[in-house]
Design a protein around this motif. Structure first.
Motif, PDB file in Angstrom:
ATOM      1  N   ILE A 186       1.199  -3.884  -6.061  1.00 42.20           N
ATOM      2  CA  ILE A 186       1.276  -2.532  -5.500  1.00 42.20           C
ATOM      3  C   ILE A 186      -0.031  -1.788  -5.763  1.00 42.20           C
ATOM      4  O   ILE A 186      -0.571  -1.846  -6.869  1.00 42.20           O
ATOM      5  N   THR A 187      -0.537  -1.087  -4.751  1.00 37.26           N
ATOM      6  CA  THR A 187      -1.723  -0.259  -4.929  1.00 37.26           C
ATOM      7  C   THR A 187      -1.503   1.091  -4.262  1.00 37.26           C
ATOM      8  O   THR A 187      -0.897   1.169  -3.185  1.00 37.26           O
ATOM      9  N   VAL A 188      -1.937   2.169  -4.903  1.00 35.31           N
ATOM     10  CA  VAL A 188      -1.846   3.510  -4.332  1.00 35.31           C
ATOM     11  C   VAL A 188      -3.129   3.770  -3.560  1.00 35.31           C
ATOM     12  O   VAL A 188      -4.208   3.852  -4.132  1.00 35.31           O
ATOM     13  N   VAL A 189      -3.012   3.895  -2.246  1.00 34.24           N
ATOM     14  CA  VAL A 189      -4.193   4.038  -1.394  1.00 34.24           C
ATOM     15  C   VAL A 189      -4.564   5.484  -1.131  1.00 34.24           C
ATOM     16  O   VAL A 189      -5.671   5.776  -0.667  1.00 34.24           O
ATOM     17  N   ALA A 190      -3.627   6.424  -1.399  1.00 34.30           N
ATOM     18  CA  ALA A 190      -3.923   7.831  -1.164  1.00 34.30           C
ATOM     19  C   ALA A 190      -2.877   8.705  -1.842  1.00 34.30           C
ATOM     20  O   ALA A 190      -1.773   8.246  -2.160  1.00 34.30           O
TER      21      ALA A 190
ATOM     22  N   ARG B 209       0.839  -1.190   0.000  1.00 37.99           N
ATOM     23  CA  ARG B 209       0.000   0.000   0.000  1.00 37.99           C
ATOM     24  C   ARG B 209       0.882   1.249   0.000  1.00 37.99           C
ATOM     25  O   ARG B 209       1.759   1.393   0.853  1.00 37.99           O
ATOM     26  N   VAL B 210       0.642   2.158  -0.948  1.00 40.75           N
ATOM     27  CA  VAL B 210       1.514   3.315  -1.141  1.00 40.75           C
ATOM     28  C   VAL B 210       0.733   4.622  -1.030  1.00 40.75           C
ATOM     29  O   VAL B 210      -0.379   4.737  -1.557  1.00 40.75           O
ATOM     30  N   LEU B 211       1.327   5.605  -0.366  1.00 37.17           N
ATOM     31  CA  LEU B 211       0.846   6.976  -0.339  1.00 37.17           C
ATOM     32  C   LEU B 211       1.837   7.822  -1.134  1.00 37.17           C
ATOM     33  O   LEU B 211       3.039   7.779  -0.865  1.00 37.17           O
ATOM     34  N   ILE B 212       1.343   8.590  -2.108  1.00 40.10           N
ATOM     35  CA  ILE B 212       2.195   9.473  -2.908  1.00 40.10           C
ATOM     36  C   ILE B 212       1.975  10.903  -2.449  1.00 40.10           C
ATOM     37  O   ILE B 212       0.864  11.431  -2.547  1.00 40.10           O
ATOM     38  N   ALA B 213       3.027  11.554  -1.952  1.00 41.01           N
ATOM     39  CA  ALA B 213       2.942  12.937  -1.483  1.00 41.01           C
ATOM     40  C   ALA B 213       3.830  13.819  -2.347  1.00 41.01           C
ATOM     41  O   ALA B 213       5.059  13.758  -2.271  1.00 41.01           O
ATOM     42  N   ASP B 214       3.195  14.630  -3.185  1.00 40.92           N
ATOM     43  CA  ASP B 214       3.922  15.523  -4.093  1.00 40.92           C
ATOM     44  C   ASP B 214       2.977  16.656  -4.468  1.00 40.92           C
ATOM     45  O   ASP B 214       1.783  16.414  -4.685  1.00 40.92           O
ATOM     46  N   ASP B 215       3.500  17.889  -4.559  1.00 35.82           N
ATOM     47  CA  ASP B 215       2.616  19.010  -4.854  1.00 35.82           C
ATOM     48  C   ASP B 215       2.267  19.141  -6.331  1.00 35.82           C
ATOM     49  O   ASP B 215       1.446  19.984  -6.699  1.00 35.82           O
ATOM     50  N   GLN B 216       2.860  18.311  -7.180  1.00 36.12           N
ATOM     51  CA  GLN B 216       2.569  18.351  -8.604  1.00 36.12           C
ATOM     52  C   GLN B 216       1.621  17.213  -8.978  1.00 36.12           C
ATOM     53  O   GLN B 216       1.963  16.038  -8.838  1.00 36.12           O
ATOM     54  N   THR B 217       0.448  17.581  -9.470  1.00 35.62           N
ATOM     55  CA  THR B 217      -0.569  16.586  -9.817  1.00 35.62           C
ATOM     56  C   THR B 217      -0.070  15.617 -10.880  1.00 35.62           C
ATOM     57  O   THR B 217      -0.316  14.400 -10.799  1.00 35.62           O
ATOM     58  N   LEU B 218       0.631  16.118 -11.877  1.00 31.54           N
ATOM     59  CA  LEU B 218       1.119  15.254 -12.946  1.00 31.54           C
ATOM     60  C   LEU B 218       2.117  14.223 -12.435  1.00 31.54           C
ATOM     61  O   LEU B 218       2.138  13.082 -12.900  1.00 31.54           O
ATOM     62  N   VAL B 219       2.953  14.618 -11.477  1.00 28.20           N
ATOM     63  CA  VAL B 219       3.911  13.676 -10.892  1.00 28.20           C
ATOM     64  C   VAL B 219       3.163  12.577 -10.152  1.00 28.20           C
ATOM     65  O   VAL B 219       3.458  11.378 -10.319  1.00 28.20           O
ATOM     66  N   ARG B 220       2.189  12.966  -9.352  1.00 29.10           N
ATOM     67  CA  ARG B 220       1.418  11.963  -8.611  1.00 29.10           C
ATOM     68  C   ARG B 220       0.698  11.011  -9.562  1.00 29.10           C
ATOM     69  O   ARG B 220       0.694   9.790  -9.355  1.00 29.10           O
ATOM     70  N   THR B 221       0.105  11.566 -10.604  1.00 28.89           N
ATOM     71  CA  THR B 221      -0.626  10.734 -11.570  1.00 28.89           C
ATOM     72  C   THR B 221       0.316   9.769 -12.281  1.00 28.89           C
ATOM     73  O   THR B 221      -0.003   8.587 -12.445  1.00 28.89           O
ATOM     74  N   GLY B 222       1.475  10.277 -12.673  1.00 31.79           N
ATOM     75  CA  GLY B 222       2.443   9.413 -13.358  1.00 31.79           C
ATOM     76  C   GLY B 222       2.923   8.281 -12.484  1.00 31.79           C
ATOM     77  O   GLY B 222       3.003   7.121 -12.920  1.00 31.79           O
ATOM     78  N   PHE B 223       3.224   8.590 -11.222  1.00 27.32           N
ATOM     79  CA  PHE B 223       3.664   7.551 -10.297  1.00 27.32           C
ATOM     80  C   PHE B 223       2.552   6.526 -10.061  1.00 27.32           C
ATOM     81  O   PHE B 223       2.807   5.324  -9.980  1.00 27.32           O
ATOM     82  N   ARG B 224       1.319   7.007  -9.927  1.00 25.33           N
ATOM     83  CA  ARG B 224       0.199   6.094  -9.709  1.00 25.33           C
ATOM     84  C   ARG B 224       0.057   5.113 -10.880  1.00 25.33           C
ATOM     85  O   ARG B 224      -0.116   3.900 -10.666  1.00 25.33           O
TER      86      ARG B 224
END
Length: 218
Positions: free
Chosen positions: A27-31, A3-18
């Motif tokens: 692996i699943t992104v939970v938040a 379970r992964v939490l992605i913390a980044d202020d850039q939406t595109l970065v978070r979306t790409g990592f997800r």
């Protein structure tokens, strides 16, 4: 399932990592979080195993968020997201308890490997960057004599710690010492237990700061 939490202020970065992470079956992104304050909140609500934490975020930076998350009982593993020009902040994050860091421009395979490694305690930092960070920012080595906190280690455990301090992974240490990788994992676990450390990154920092491993000149 990791379970992964992605913390980044850039939406595109978070979306790409997800997208990259959720293409993997284990692996699943939970938040997600766009601020440090939200990262702290989601770390409690979503109960992730791993937090991918950017350093520069609004409200509360990644260093402060990492410190708050890791002060709580049974915290997740924090892997800091960074760029080459943030070395000092990364070192401070490691000292705060982060298990390592990942360059934002790393290939997707490295991102996946870092997340999986975060759940096993294996190396999470590129070897060359590990050495550069610790050698540049660690405190000066002790003047003389073996550090007392390392006295409990066996000779082989000291060999493993020296190899860890060079940034070698468990597999690379096994090949160098001509032992099984499972044997190396056992030695690493015993080193961390004897030194009362959370992970191998903290062991590397201790090795340099104590003078057990000599720093190179700048």
């Amino acid at each position: 399932m990791i379970r992964v939490l992605i913390a980044d202020d850039q939406t595109l970065v978070r979306t790409g990592f997800r997208v990259i992470l959720e293409a993997e079956g284990d692996i699943t992104v939970v938040a997600e979080a766009g601020t440090g304050t939200e990262a702290v909140r989601q770390a409690q609500l979503a109960e992730p195993d791993v937090v991918l934490m950017d350093i520069r975020m609004p409200e509360l930076d990644g260093l402060g968020a990492t410190e708050e998350i890791l002060r709580r009982p049974d915290p997740p593993t924090v892997v800091v997201l960074t760029t080459f020009d943030q070395n000092e902040y990364v070192y401070r994050a490691v000292r705060a308890g982060a298990a390592g860091f990942l360059l934002k421009d790393a290939p997707s395979s490295r991102l996946i490997a870092a997340v999986r490694a975060a759940t096993t305690g294996d190396s999470l930092i590129e070897p060359s960057i590990t050495r550069r960070l610790v050698e540049r920012f660690a405190a000066p080595a002790a003047p003389a004599g073996p550090p007392p906190e390392l006295a409990a280690l066996t000779d082989r455990e000291r060999d493993v710690l020296r190899a860890m301090s060079r940034g070698l992974s468990n597999a690379e240490i096994a090949a160098e010492l001509v032992v099984a990788e499972t044997t190396v994992k056992t030695h690493v676990a015993r080193i961390l237990t004897k030194l009362s450390l959370r992970d191998r990154v903290q062991a590397v920092v201790l090795a340099y700061e104590s003078g057990f491993v000599a720093r190179r000149g700048r």
